[in-house]
Write a protein that holds these residues in place. Structure first.
Motif, PDB file in Angstrom:
ATOM      1  N   ILE A  41      13.543   2.617   8.700  1.00 15.12           N
ATOM      2  CA  ILE A  41      13.673   3.602   7.626  1.00 15.12           C
ATOM      3  C   ILE A  41      14.584   3.081   6.514  1.00 15.12           C
ATOM      4  O   ILE A  41      14.250   3.152   5.337  1.00 15.12           O
TER       5      ILE A  41
ATOM      6  N   GLY B  19      11.377   8.839   5.700  1.00  7.10           N
ATOM      7  CA  GLY B  19      10.322   8.767   6.709  1.00  7.10           C
ATOM      8  C   GLY B  19       9.431   9.994   6.693  1.00  7.10           C
ATOM      9  O   GLY B  19       9.898  11.114   6.462  1.00  7.10           O
TER      10      GLY B  19
ATOM     11  N   VAL C 140       7.031   5.131   5.628  1.00  8.95           N
ATOM     12  CA  VAL C 140       8.303   5.064   4.907  1.00  8.95           C
ATOM     13  C   VAL C 140       8.037   4.891   3.410  1.00  8.95           C
ATOM     14  O   VAL C 140       7.329   3.973   2.998  1.00  8.95           O
TER      15      VAL C 140
END
Length: 198
Positions: free
Chosen positions: A27, A32, A95
């Motif tokens: 991340i 996310g 992401v």
């Protein structure tokens, strides 16, 4: 091929550890977006079938203890992999970062798309996906909810390492509206005209 399988299984097993620790992979400073919720029941169903099969085979092989133990170990490992694949979907979300979108699918797809290559993005629920050249469909529970049209191809490498250049990517996100909105805001991607075919 064997190396690809070993790498994949190591990522799956590592995902189990991250899942237990309630951590997510890759991340960083990005945001996310999950996609695993739609497959949880199906994965539980697979796990249940493996447990029932293991019990059945244990009874059938009770007079062959060596074979019974070997079969049991295979079933346990298969169950670990099934749970691990679900864990990989949970801990490896899509992401949205600074200048890129990472589209992921469990431990076997991790496609990094520069935002400047995205020509159009739209919220689009699809339940059928025919394989076509230049398209990548990453369905969860047989559904995709976001479609990306790319201005130029990006390289996607298959599970076994074969390169495919893709210009259209369909994938699933639990909060598709928020991801589409964030993508448009991050890149100022224009909305396409409605698809007349529906």
């Amino acid at each position: 091929m064997m190396l690809a399988l070993v790498r994949h299984e190591l990522r799956v097993l590592a995902s189990l550890g991250l899942w237990v620790a309630r951590r997510r992979h890759g991340i960083g400073d990005g945001t996310g977006f999950g996609y695993a919720r739609g497959q949880g029941a199906m994965m539980m169903g697979f796990g249940f079938v493996i447990v029932i099969e293991s019990i059945t085979m244990s009874v059938l092989l009770r007079n062959h203890p060596a074979v019974q133990r070997a079969w049991f170990m295979v079933d346990v490992y298969t169950l670990v992999l099934v749970v691990g694949m679900h864990a990989a979907s949970v801990v490896r979300p899509h992401v949205l970062g600074a200048g890129f979108l990472r589209v992921r699918h469990a431990a076997h797809v991790d496609l990094r798309i520069p935002l400047e290559k995205i020509a159009h993005v739209r919220r689009e629920s699809r339940h059928t996906h025919e394989r076509a050249e230049g398209e990548l469909n990453l369905a969860v529970g047989a559904q995709t909810t976001i479609t990306l049209e790319l201005a130029e191809p990006v390289a996607h490498f298959t599970f076994l390492g074969r390169r495919r250049d893709v210009r259209l990517v369909r994938f699933h996100a639990e909060d598709a509206d928020s991801l589409v909105s964030a993508l448009r805001q991050a890149r100022n991607v224009p909305s396409p005209l409605p698809d007349p075919t529906g």
